[in-house]
Every structure is written in C-alpha cells, then in structure tokens.
Design a protein around this motif. Structure first.
Motif, short mmCIF file in Angstrom:
data_model
loop_
_atom_site.label_atom_id
_atom_site.label_comp_id
_atom_site.label_asym_id
_atom_site.label_seq_id
_atom_site.Cartn_x
_atom_site.Cartn_y
_atom_site.Cartn_z
N PRO A 32 -65.31 119.31 133.04
CA PRO A 32 -66.06 118.87 134.22
C PRO A 32 -67.54 119.22 134.15
O PRO A 32 -68.40 118.43 134.58
CB PRO A 32 -65.36 119.63 135.36
CG PRO A 32 -63.99 119.90 134.86
CD PRO A 32 -64.17 120.16 133.39
N ALA A 33 -67.86 120.40 133.61
CA ALA A 33 -69.26 120.83 133.56
C ALA A 33 -70.09 120.00 132.58
O ALA A 33 -71.30 119.89 132.74
CB ALA A 33 -69.33 122.31 133.18
N THR A 34 -69.45 119.43 131.56
CA THR A 34 -70.19 118.67 130.56
C THR A 34 -70.20 117.18 130.86
O THR A 34 -70.80 116.42 130.10
CB THR A 34 -69.57 118.89 129.17
OG1 THR A 34 -68.18 118.53 129.19
CG2 THR A 34 -69.71 120.33 128.74
N HIS A 35 -69.57 116.76 131.93
CA HIS A 35 -69.54 115.33 132.29
C HIS A 35 -70.08 115.12 133.70
O HIS A 35 -69.61 114.25 134.43
CB HIS A 35 -68.12 114.77 132.17
CG HIS A 35 -67.61 114.71 130.76
ND1 HIS A 35 -67.08 115.81 130.12
CD2 HIS A 35 -67.58 113.69 129.87
CE1 HIS A 35 -66.73 115.47 128.89
NE2 HIS A 35 -67.01 114.20 128.71
N LEU A 36 -71.07 115.92 134.09
CA LEU A 36 -71.64 115.77 135.42
C LEU A 36 -72.53 114.54 135.47
O LEU A 36 -73.45 114.37 134.66
CB LEU A 36 -72.47 117.01 135.79
CG LEU A 36 -71.70 118.33 135.94
CD1 LEU A 36 -72.67 119.45 136.29
CD2 LEU A 36 -70.62 118.21 136.99
N ALA A 37 -72.26 113.66 136.41
CA ALA A 37 -73.05 112.45 136.60
C ALA A 37 -72.71 111.90 137.99
O ALA A 37 -71.60 112.12 138.49
CB ALA A 37 -72.73 111.41 135.54
N PRO A 38 -73.65 111.21 138.64
CA PRO A 38 -73.35 110.67 139.97
C PRO A 38 -72.27 109.59 139.90
O PRO A 38 -72.34 108.67 139.07
CB PRO A 38 -74.68 110.11 140.44
CG PRO A 38 -75.48 109.89 139.20
CD PRO A 38 -75.03 110.93 138.22
N ARG A 39 -71.29 109.72 140.78
CA ARG A 39 -70.20 108.74 140.89
C ARG A 39 -70.00 108.47 142.38
O ARG A 39 -69.39 109.25 143.08
CB ARG A 39 -68.94 109.29 140.23
CG ARG A 39 -69.10 109.56 138.73
CD ARG A 39 -67.90 110.32 138.17
NE ARG A 39 -67.95 110.43 136.73
CZ ARG A 39 -68.54 111.42 136.07
NH1 ARG A 39 -69.16 112.38 136.75
NH2 ARG A 39 -68.53 111.47 134.75
N ASP A 40 -70.53 107.32 142.83
CA ASP A 40 -70.50 107.00 144.27
C ASP A 40 -71.11 108.12 145.09
O ASP A 40 -70.57 108.51 146.14
CB ASP A 40 -69.07 106.70 144.73
CG ASP A 40 -68.55 105.37 144.18
OD1 ASP A 40 -69.37 104.43 144.06
OD2 ASP A 40 -67.36 105.27 143.87
N LEU A 41 -72.20 108.64 144.62
CA LEU A 41 -72.90 109.74 145.30
C LEU A 41 -73.56 109.20 146.57
O LEU A 41 -74.38 108.28 146.50
CB LEU A 41 -73.94 110.34 144.37
CG LEU A 41 -74.68 111.56 144.87
CD1 LEU A 41 -73.77 112.78 144.86
CD2 LEU A 41 -75.92 111.83 144.01
N PRO A 42 -73.26 109.75 147.75
CA PRO A 42 -73.84 109.21 148.99
C PRO A 42 -75.34 109.51 149.09
O PRO A 42 -75.76 110.67 149.11
CB PRO A 42 -73.07 109.94 150.09
CG PRO A 42 -71.82 110.45 149.44
CD PRO A 42 -72.23 110.76 148.03
#
Length: 333
Positions: A32-42
C-alpha cells in the motif's frame, strides 16, 4: 516431562515463519505504501462556470479516475466543504488564476500531492495555497499523529489479551474493558494534546474518540478470545494489527490506497479510529458519522462476546462443565 522437538521440526517451524508470515506480511505492509496515488479522491473546483468547466476538464484529463470532482460557486462554499470533510482540497478559479485551498489536517500527504498537481495545471506558475484546516503547528507534516496511533492499537490489543488470559469472571472483564477505555482516553489526550501538542481540538471530544477506539480494539480482542480461546486472540491481532494497520491509511488517505483496500481499511478499527480522531481534533466532529458507527459496532460486539464467552482465565481452558482447568494440567508429557 516435555518431549524435546527434533531439529527437523524446528527447521520446519522456521521455514513456516519465513514463508507463511514474513512473505505475507512484508507485501501487506509495503505494497500500500508504494502504490499511493489518487483514486476518486474528493476535490472541489470553485469559481465562474466557464472557468470551472475548463479546470475540471483539465484536472480529469491530467489523471483519469484520480479525482471525484465537486463543482462549487465560490471560495466560501469551497472552504465550507473543506471544514465539513466533504473534500480534501479545492481549486479556486479567479481573475488572477488558480488558487488552492487545502485541509492538511485531513491528510498532509494529500495536501502535498495536490499542491504539486496545482502547479502542473497552472503551467508551472506558482499557485497560492491557503490551508483552510491546518494541522497542529507542532506537527506540520502529520507524522506525529500517524506515529502516535500504532502504540494505542498495540496497547489495546495487549489489554484485551491480558483480560482474556488473566481474568476469569465475565463481569470483571467487562469492567476491565470499560475502565481501560476511560483511562486510555484520558492518557491519550494528556500525551497527544497536552504534552506533545499533536492535537488541536476539544480535549473532551478527543478523549471520547480515543476511548471508543481503545474499547473497540480491546473489546474485539477480548471478545474473540472469550469465544475461541487463544485462537481468538490470534484472530484479533490479525484483524486489528496485521490487516488493520497497513490498510488504515492513517499516514495518507483511504483514497490513495489501491482499492478496495482503502475502503476496507475504514471498516477496521485502526482506520476508523484514525478518521474519527482527525474529525474530533481538527474538524469539530465533521465526518465522524461512519467511523463512529464502525467503532461502536466493534465495541458492542466485543462486549457481547465477552458476556457470553468463556469464563476461564489464567491461560486455562474450560472443561465440559465450564470450569477452568489450570494451565499446568495441560503440559504434554
């Protein structure tokens, strides 16, 4: 007299630990820490309709699927949405270009990411940033808040386990869990708010959030232990720490984790606890509804399992009549 284990048995145990535990835990914590990226981020886009439409299109094209965009009429509406925890940031279009309004208290990582995104949308020109809901001045990057959560989860697991192993009576366990939650809430506020200065809200609200989180963790572990014995304690540790901690997004945001894991983490105690404490400490309780229900559910189910589960303490197992056998009687000879 206990039989000694053969070298082959010990070797098999070591291989099992490496293969079945380490090989699973390392990816679970690291992925999870190495795949941080916005995904439907409000996020919000505010301003005159033509400018809002253009900015929304550019934002969507820059990262398809990355943002869930809410359009608002002006900066005042955007700031209200930030304070209500409806969005993480707002891109405000005006006559002088784009300004970015952020809520670092909701997630410093998201605030930094969107500051970079705003620079890309403005063709590299500096974008003024207004922190509408800042973090505490003593913890500007939010690292202390995130680091302070793991010890509270660990002590909750320890309290639940000790009450299961050392306390026999159901009522005594219930009293111990409630007493622990009250003390954990008071101690948590004394340290995080008073001593370290990492929280910036109403201390009573913060103490209630920490206390409920502590009761949910300890109650879950104790309840599963009362229901299933030592296997239940292991299941509680798996649920709270081994799964709950890496999926909690306490140091990031649920919408930055690969899905559905970011959402799943918010239905586990650590993720819900982090969200609830942020709401209590920085947003006057806004956005606390779902984590409050989740933690209350864990706490109530845990207390119910303690009430109907095994009465034995001291590491013993109940016999056919429900009486505890002493641990010494279980030694293999």
């Amino acid at each position: 007299m206990r039989r000694s284990r053969s070298p082959w048995t010990l070797a098999a145990l070591l291989v099992g630990v490496v293969v079945m535990v380490q090989a699973l835990l390392v990816p679970l914590f690291a992925a999870p820490a190495t795949h941080l990226a916005p995904r439907d981020l409000p996020v919000a886009v505010a301003g005159p309709p033509p400018a809002v439409a253009e900015l929304t299109a550019r934002l969507t094209a820059a990262r398809p699927g990355g943002f869930a965009v809410t359009t608002l009429p002006d900066a005042a509406a955007a700031d209200r949405a930030l304070r209500d925890r409806e969005v993480y940031a707002a891109f405000v279009a005006g006559s002088d270009g784009i300004t970015l309004h952020t809520a670092p208290a909701a997630s410093p990582a998201v605030a930094a990411l969107l500051t970079e995104a705003a620079g890309q949308l403005s063709a590299g020109r500096p974008v003024p940033v207004t922190p509408v809901v800042p973090t505490d001045p003593d913890d500007p990057r939010g690292a202390g808040f995130a680091a302070g959560f793991l010890p509270m989860a660990l002590t909750g697991m320890l309290a639940g386990g000790l009450l299961t192993l050392l306390v026999a009576g159901r009522r005594a366990r219930l009293a111990g869990l409630i007493g622990y939650a009250v003390l954990a809430g008071a101690a948590g506020v004394a340290v995080l708010h008073g001593w370290l200065g990492l929280l910036d809200g109403d201390p009573w609200r913060e103490a209630a959030a920490i206390g409920l989180f502590s009761l949910a963790v300890a109650g879950t572990v104790a309840g599963l232990g009362a229901l299933l014995g030592r296997a239940g304690l292991g299941l509680g540790a798996l649920l709270v720490f081994l799964l709950g901690n890496p999926l909690s997004a306490v140091a990031a945001a649920p919408e930055l984790l690969p899905q559905p894991w970011g959402t799943v983490g918010q239905f586990l105690p650590v993720g819900a606890g982090g969200t609830l404490l942020r709401s209590a400490a920085f947003f006057d309780g806004a956005g606390a509804g779902r984590p409050l229900v989740v933690l209350a559910g864990y706490a109530l189910v845990g207390l119910a399992l303690v009430l109907v589960g095994r009465r034995s303490g001291g590491g013993g197992q109940p016999d056919a009549e429900g009486a505890a056998r002493p641990a010494a009687a279980q030694v293999t000879v």
